[in-house]
Design a protein around this motif. Sequence first.
Motif, PDB file in Angstrom:
ATOM      1  N   GLU A 132       0.721  -1.132  -0.056  1.00 36.04           N
ATOM      2  CA  GLU A 132       0.169   0.123  -0.099  1.00 36.04           C
ATOM      3  C   GLU A 132       0.992   1.444   0.175  1.00 36.04           C
ATOM      4  OE1 GLU A 132      -2.595  -0.553   3.242  1.00 36.04           O
ATOM      5  OE2 GLU A 132      -3.864  -2.156   2.741  1.00 36.04           O
ATOM      6  N   ALA A 133       1.813   1.118   0.715  1.00 37.07           N
ATOM      7  CA  ALA A 133       2.883   2.266   0.732  1.00 37.07           C
ATOM      8  C   ALA A 133       3.465   2.744  -0.572  1.00 37.07           C
ATOM      9  CB  ALA A 133       4.171   2.132   1.746  1.00 37.07           C
ATOM     10  N   ALA A 134       3.745   1.462  -1.394  1.00 36.41           N
ATOM     11  CA  ALA A 134       4.615   1.694  -2.383  1.00 36.41           C
ATOM     12  C   ALA A 134       3.598   2.253  -3.600  1.00 36.41           C
ATOM     13  CB  ALA A 134       5.079   0.333  -3.001  1.00 36.41           C
ATOM     14  N   LEU A 135       2.260   2.057  -3.471  1.00 38.05           N
ATOM     15  CA  LEU A 135       1.100   2.358  -4.320  1.00 38.05           C
ATOM     16  C   LEU A 135       0.423   3.606  -3.942  1.00 38.05           C
ATOM     17  CD1 LEU A 135      -0.012  -1.178  -5.487  1.00 38.05           C
ATOM     18  CD2 LEU A 135       1.736   0.321  -6.527  1.00 38.05           C
TER      19      LEU A 135
ATOM     20  N   LEU B 189       4.968   9.185  -3.693  1.00 34.84           N
ATOM     21  CA  LEU B 189       5.831   9.133  -4.860  1.00 34.84           C
ATOM     22  C   LEU B 189       7.065  10.140  -4.490  1.00 34.84           C
ATOM     23  CD1 LEU B 189       3.211   9.370  -7.634  1.00 34.84           C
ATOM     24  CD2 LEU B 189       4.681   7.584  -7.167  1.00 34.84           C
ATOM     25  N   LEU B 190       8.223   9.601  -4.760  1.00 32.71           N
ATOM     26  CA  LEU B 190       9.472  10.548  -4.686  1.00 32.71           C
ATOM     27  C   LEU B 190       9.406  11.573  -5.666  1.00 32.71           C
ATOM     28  CD1 LEU B 190      11.895   7.795  -4.317  1.00 32.71           C
ATOM     29  CD2 LEU B 190      10.759   8.729  -2.745  1.00 32.71           C
TER      30      LEU B 190
ATOM     31  N   PRO C 243       6.142  -2.268  -8.293  1.00 27.46           N
ATOM     32  CA  PRO C 243       7.240  -1.420  -7.682  1.00 27.46           C
ATOM     33  C   PRO C 243       7.670  -2.127  -6.097  1.00 27.46           C
ATOM     34  CG  PRO C 243       5.498   0.013  -7.414  1.00 27.46           C
ATOM     35  CD  PRO C 243       5.102  -1.131  -8.375  1.00 27.46           C
ATOM     36  N   SER C 244       8.817  -2.308  -5.831  1.00 25.51           N
ATOM     37  CA  SER C 244       9.171  -2.788  -4.410  1.00 25.51           C
ATOM     38  C   SER C 244       9.173  -1.657  -3.338  1.00 25.51           C
ATOM     39  CB  SER C 244      10.489  -3.208  -4.335  1.00 25.51           C
ATOM     40  OG  SER C 244      11.331  -2.258  -4.983  1.00 25.51           O
ATOM     41  N   GLY C 245       8.992  -0.493  -3.702  1.00 21.22           N
ATOM     42  CA  GLY C 245       8.881   0.763  -2.826  1.00 21.22           C
ATOM     43  C   GLY C 245       8.079   1.850  -3.853  1.00 21.22           C
ATOM     44  N   PRO C 246       7.947   3.199  -3.078  1.00 20.30           N
ATOM     45  CA  PRO C 246       7.505   4.276  -3.704  1.00 20.30           C
ATOM     46  C   PRO C 246       8.466   4.620  -5.058  1.00 20.30           C
ATOM     47  CG  PRO C 246       7.233   4.577  -1.429  1.00 20.30           C
ATOM     48  CD  PRO C 246       8.152   3.192  -1.584  1.00 20.30           C
ATOM     49  N   PRO C 247       7.940   4.694  -6.155  1.00 16.55           N
ATOM     50  CA  PRO C 247       8.836   4.993  -7.136  1.00 16.55           C
ATOM     51  C   PRO C 247       9.008   6.640  -7.339  1.00 16.55           C
ATOM     52  CG  PRO C 247       6.512   4.257  -8.198  1.00 16.55           C
ATOM     53  CD  PRO C 247       6.770   4.132  -6.658  1.00 16.55           C
ATOM     54  N   GLN C 248       9.709   7.000  -8.335  1.00 15.00           N
ATOM     55  CA  GLN C 248      10.257   8.357  -8.557  1.00 15.00           C
ATOM     56  C   GLN C 248       9.273   8.694  -9.643  1.00 15.00           C
ATOM     57  OE1 GLN C 248      14.193   9.127  -9.507  1.00 15.00           O
ATOM     58  NE2 GLN C 248      13.779  11.344 -10.321  1.00 15.00           N
ATOM     59  N   LEU C 249       8.704   9.964  -9.497  1.00 18.29           N
ATOM     60  CA  LEU C 249       7.737  10.418 -10.312  1.00 18.29           C
ATOM     61  C   LEU C 249       8.346  11.524 -11.400  1.00 18.29           C
ATOM     62  CD1 LEU C 249       4.841  11.017 -11.714  1.00 18.29           C
ATOM     63  CD2 LEU C 249       4.598  12.862 -10.298  1.00 18.29           C
TER      64      LEU C 249
END
Length: 642
Positions: free
Chosen positions: A265-268, A273-274, A332-338
Amino acid sequence: MQSQDVAPSPAPGSVTDRAVDVEQAEAALVEHYPRLVRLAYLVLPPGLGRGRRVLTAHALVQRALPRRRAQAPVIPAQAQAGGRDGDPGYAYVRLQVVRTALQAGLPLARPAWPRRAQLPPLLPQVRGLRLFPHSGGADELALDQRLSALDGPARAAYVLRGLEKLADGEVRKVLAEAGVADTDAALDEADAVPARYALLDSPEFDPCSLQARPTDLLRRRRHTTAALAAAAALAVCGALVALPGDGWGPDGAAAPVYAQNPAAEAALDPGRLLRVSPVAWKTSARTDFSVWPARGALVRDTALLRRALAVWARPGASVQVSATPDTPSGGPSGPPQLLYAAEVGNARVVLFHDGWRIARYAEPKDGTAGAALDFARVDGATGAEASAIVLDRADGNVRWLTAPWVTAAGERDLGKPGAGVMALTLTDGITSPLASPVTRTGSCTGWNVLQLTEASGTHLLTDLGELVPARLTGGRPTAPKEATGAEALGTWAPYACSLADVRGQGVRTVNVWSYARQPLPDASGSAEWVCTRAETWRGDGSRVLAQFRTPGGLFGAAVAKAGDVPACGPRDPHVLAGVLWKSQGGHWYLLAAGDSGTRNVRATGGVRGFAPGHLLTAAAEKGAKADLKGTLANGRRVSGLN
C-alpha cells in the motif's frame, strides 16, 4: 584471460619458506577483511557480472584459511615482504586470495576437474536479490572499463600496485607464487592503464557496501508454482499487490483487489511518490534518472497517479503491457520516483522510475479503456544514456522528454553526414516531433537520429522502438567515442540501416568500428570492413554484425553476424570475417579481414588459403564455404564470424 596466463601453483616448502601460525592468519583476515574482499573483487574477471563478483569475492576470502585449524600454513619468503605492516599472516591470506581469484578467471576445460574457485560459491548465497556495489562517477567507470580489457595477471598486477602499494619487485614475487608464469608481461600490460590508484578506494569497487535489487521476477514466477510465486512477490518486493478498498476510489483499468499488504500500500500510495527538486541535478555528482525532476501539468493529479500505480501493480485484462526483453513487469518494491505526468496528444501519460526500470502509463483522455503500460530497463544509466525517454508516438513521429541538463536538440539523417542538423524545439524538456525510423516500411534510404547537446558535449541517440533510445558511438571498442565527430559520422553513414536488425531487443549502445581496408584483387580499389556491436541493458543478447562495402557503394552489406559473443567488444576487441566476392571479370574470390592485431589468417574447407597479416585473398568457386581462423599477436586463436 587464457589458460596459459596462469601456471600451476608452485608447491611451497623451500628452505626460505616460513610457517605461519593459523591464528595469526585468522586475525589478519578478520582485521583486513574489507580490503581483502576489495582485492578479490578487483582481480576477478569482470565477465562474471557485478553481482556474482561480489559473492565470489566474499567466498574466496572466507576460504583463504586452511581447512584444518591444526594445520600450520607455510608462506613463501618472497611473499612475506609485502605483508601489511610486515604481518606474515596477512601476506599468506593475501596470496591465497590473489591465487584463487586468478584461478576463478580460468576457463573450464575438459576433461580436467574444475578447481574450487572456478565453481559458483556455496557460501555466501543470496536468493531473491541482486547485490552490487554503489556506482561511482565517470572516472571509476572509465577505470573499470580499462581494467576489464586486461587479462587476470595484468589486472592483479595493477591492483597490487595501487591497492597494496607494492613495488614492482614485490608484485613479481606475489604473482609468481600465485602461479603467474610471465610476471613481466603482466606488469607491462598493466602499464597501459593510467595509474589512477586513488580510484581503487572508491565505493564503485567496495563489495562490502552494497545495493540490493530484486532478480528477474517473471522468470522466477515461471519456474515456481503459482502459490510460491505469489508468496515471494508479497514477501520480497511487494509485487502484484492490491490497494485497500476503503475510500481510495476506483482504480480504472486495474484488476480487482486480491491482497492487502502495508508495504504494498505504501508503494502504491500517490502521496508517497518520490519527487526530486527541479534544481537537484545542478549540484548532484551524477547525471542519471534519479535526479530528474517531476514535470508536467498533472503531477498533482492524485486520481491519475493512483490509477497509474494501481495498473502497474495489477494490470487488468484490457491493459496492453509491453516490456523490453527480460524486463520484469511486476509492481514497484517501494514508492517509485515520479518523472512526468501530463496530457500528451490524445492521452494522459505518466512516467515513473523505480531505480532500475522506466514505467510508462498511458490512458485515453475520455476514460481508461485501452490503457497501456510499458517497461524498459535503465539500470546503471548515466549521462547520455539517461538523457531522453519516449513520451509519445503518433503518425510515424516520436516526441522525447529530455533530461533537465539538455540544452539543445536536433534531428539528423545518419545516412547523410553532410546534410547537417535540423534543430528541434525544446518546450519544458519536450522535443518537437521527430520522424522515427522504426515505423518506416519498404527499403531503407535513411535513418533519422536524435542529437542532444549538454555541458559535457553532444550525443547521438536512435529510436529502436523502445522507451529509451540507444546511444550511438564509433571507434575501437576499447575506447569508443561519441558518434558526432566527422570521422564517426562518415563511418556510420553506409551502415545506418543495419540498426533495423536490433529493433526491440533492449539495446543500450551500438558502436561502429572500421577495422580494416582491403585492396580488391582486380585493382578496382579498396573495400571497407566494418563491425557494429549492439550491447543490451541486460548484459546478454549482444549482437555483432560484420559488414563489407566495395568502393563507391552507397550501403554496406552484412556478411556475418553473431549473438552473445565477445568479438568486436571491450572484452575482446578483435574481429575476423570473410565474404565471397565476384570481380568485374567474373572471377570469384574469398576476401577475409581481421583487425590490425591479427598476425595471420587461414581459410580451410571449401576454400584453402593462408596469408600473413590480417588480410586474406584466395581464389574460390561460386557458392564455396570456408572456415576462417586467425592468430593474434599474443598467440591466441580467433574464429571468423559466421
